[in-house]
Scaffold this active site. Structure first.
Site, mmCIF file in Angstrom:
data_model
loop_
_atom_site.group_PDB
_atom_site.id
_atom_site.type_symbol
_atom_site.label_atom_id
_atom_site.label_comp_id
_atom_site.label_asym_id
_atom_site.label_seq_id
_atom_site.Cartn_x
_atom_site.Cartn_y
_atom_site.Cartn_z
ATOM 1 N N TYR A 146 0.848 -1.193 0.000
ATOM 2 C CA TYR A 146 0.000 0.000 0.000
ATOM 3 C C TYR A 146 0.883 1.243 0.000
ATOM 4 O O TYR A 146 1.995 1.242 0.523
ATOM 5 C CB TYR A 146 -1.026 0.008 1.132
ATOM 6 C CG TYR A 146 -0.565 -0.228 2.557
ATOM 7 C CD1 TYR A 146 0.125 0.752 3.276
ATOM 8 C CD2 TYR A 146 -0.873 -1.411 3.217
ATOM 9 C CE1 TYR A 146 0.506 0.553 4.589
ATOM 10 C CE2 TYR A 146 -0.497 -1.623 4.540
ATOM 11 C CZ TYR A 146 0.191 -0.639 5.220
ATOM 12 O OH TYR A 146 0.556 -0.840 6.537
ATOM 13 N N CYS A 147 0.400 2.273 -0.672
ATOM 14 C CA CYS A 147 1.138 3.523 -0.887
ATOM 15 C C CYS A 147 2.539 3.260 -1.448
ATOM 16 O O CYS A 147 3.543 3.683 -0.875
ATOM 17 C CB CYS A 147 1.233 4.331 0.403
ATOM 18 S SG CYS A 147 1.638 6.077 0.128
#
Length: 289
Positions: A146-147
């Site tokens: 994520y990110c």
């Protein structure tokens, strides 16, 4: 050595907020902006540590998910608080096993510190902090995290940290979250499900296809039961031992001063306004305080 730009500074302010409450979750972001503005004027860097209880900190790109309301409802059903930040493009998870650390420095007067070299400084700090372990900490994008970004920090292709950057006038804030301990598989699965609930596949924007196996805790990757306090100590040691710098704890008196509060107030208002406008747009059905 990538730490070399920090040789310019021998005295740092040090501020550890510990674990904040949900009601305080805007404060570290507003403080970071205030410190970044302040450091450009006073030329004295800051080290800033903080943590939050179960919170998903979303980027502005996340606000454009086709089914944002559905995705936010899902996070609340999973007992996570939600907020939108100004830095970084996509969502991350915060809890008591995740340490957030910001290095806030002035733009050097004799040259312009570009974006990538500033990221490289943070990378070097973390590499130096854990140099006694027989592992290689790499900075590269871990696509299914994520990110994801070019300066994800990983060991054996499993990400344990992500770095963001924010610049205000002559100040530079380089921010990192480090997944130290806790249930990283659950954090990753939560974000996988968040994007699924938000119908990310229908968007013209690109969102990560989060795979829980792409991420791990630093403790697990090092094979050592590290605490958040251990990681803070190691980061501080980079400054006091490797760089021979002094750290002055930032006291309540300075933070409560009229000068600093005047600098801080508009940044708190911006954080509140940013979140209020997004939650209002989707029907005011979420707690954005």
């Amino acid at each position: 050595m990538k730490l070399q730009p920090l040789d310019l500074y021998q005295n740092y302010y040090y501020y550890d907020q510990g674990v904040l409450t949900n009601e305080q979750r805007f404060v570290p972001f507003a403080l970071s902006d205030a410190f970044t503005l302040n450091v450009g004027e006073h030329q004295r860097p800051y080290l800033h540590f903080w943590q939050l209880p179960n919170t998903v900190i979303l980027g502005m790109k996340d606000s454009r998910l086709p089914e944002l309301a559905h995705a936010l409802n899902f996070l609340q059903e999973e007992n996570y608080h939600v907020m939108f930040r100004s830095s970084g493009g996509l969502g991350i998870v915060a809890d008591t096993g995740v340490l957030n650390f910001s290095l806030i420095i002035p733009q050097p007067k004799d040259h312009n510190l570009e974006i990538n070299p500033a990221y490289e400084i943070m990378t070097a700090i973390i590499q130096e902090a854990f140099h006694d372990y027989k592992v290689t900490i790499e900075a590269k994008e871990i696509v299914n995290s994520y990110c994801p970004g070019d300066f994800d920090l990983s060991i054996n292709d499993q990400k344990f940290a992500g770095i963001a950057q924010r610049r205000i006038k002559n100040g530079i804030s380089v921010m990192i979250y480090l997944s130290v301990n806790g249930n990283q598989h659950h954090r990753s699965q939560l974000m996988h499900d968040f994007y699924a609930k938000g119908a990310a596949e229908r968007s013209k924007h690109v969102y990560p296809l989060v795979e829980p196996t792409a991420m791990a805790n630093l403790s697990d990757l090092l094979g050592d039961e590290l605490s958040v306090a251990d990681v803070k100590r190691r980061i501080k040691d980079v400054f006091t031992n490797t760089l021979n710098a002094s750290l002055e704890t930032l006291g309540a008196e300075k933070l409560a001063s009229e000068e600093f509060q005047t600098t801080l107030a508009p940044h708190l208002k911006k954080m509140a306004k940013r979140n209020e406008s997004i939650f209002t747009e989707i029907g005011e059905q979420f707690d954005a305080k």
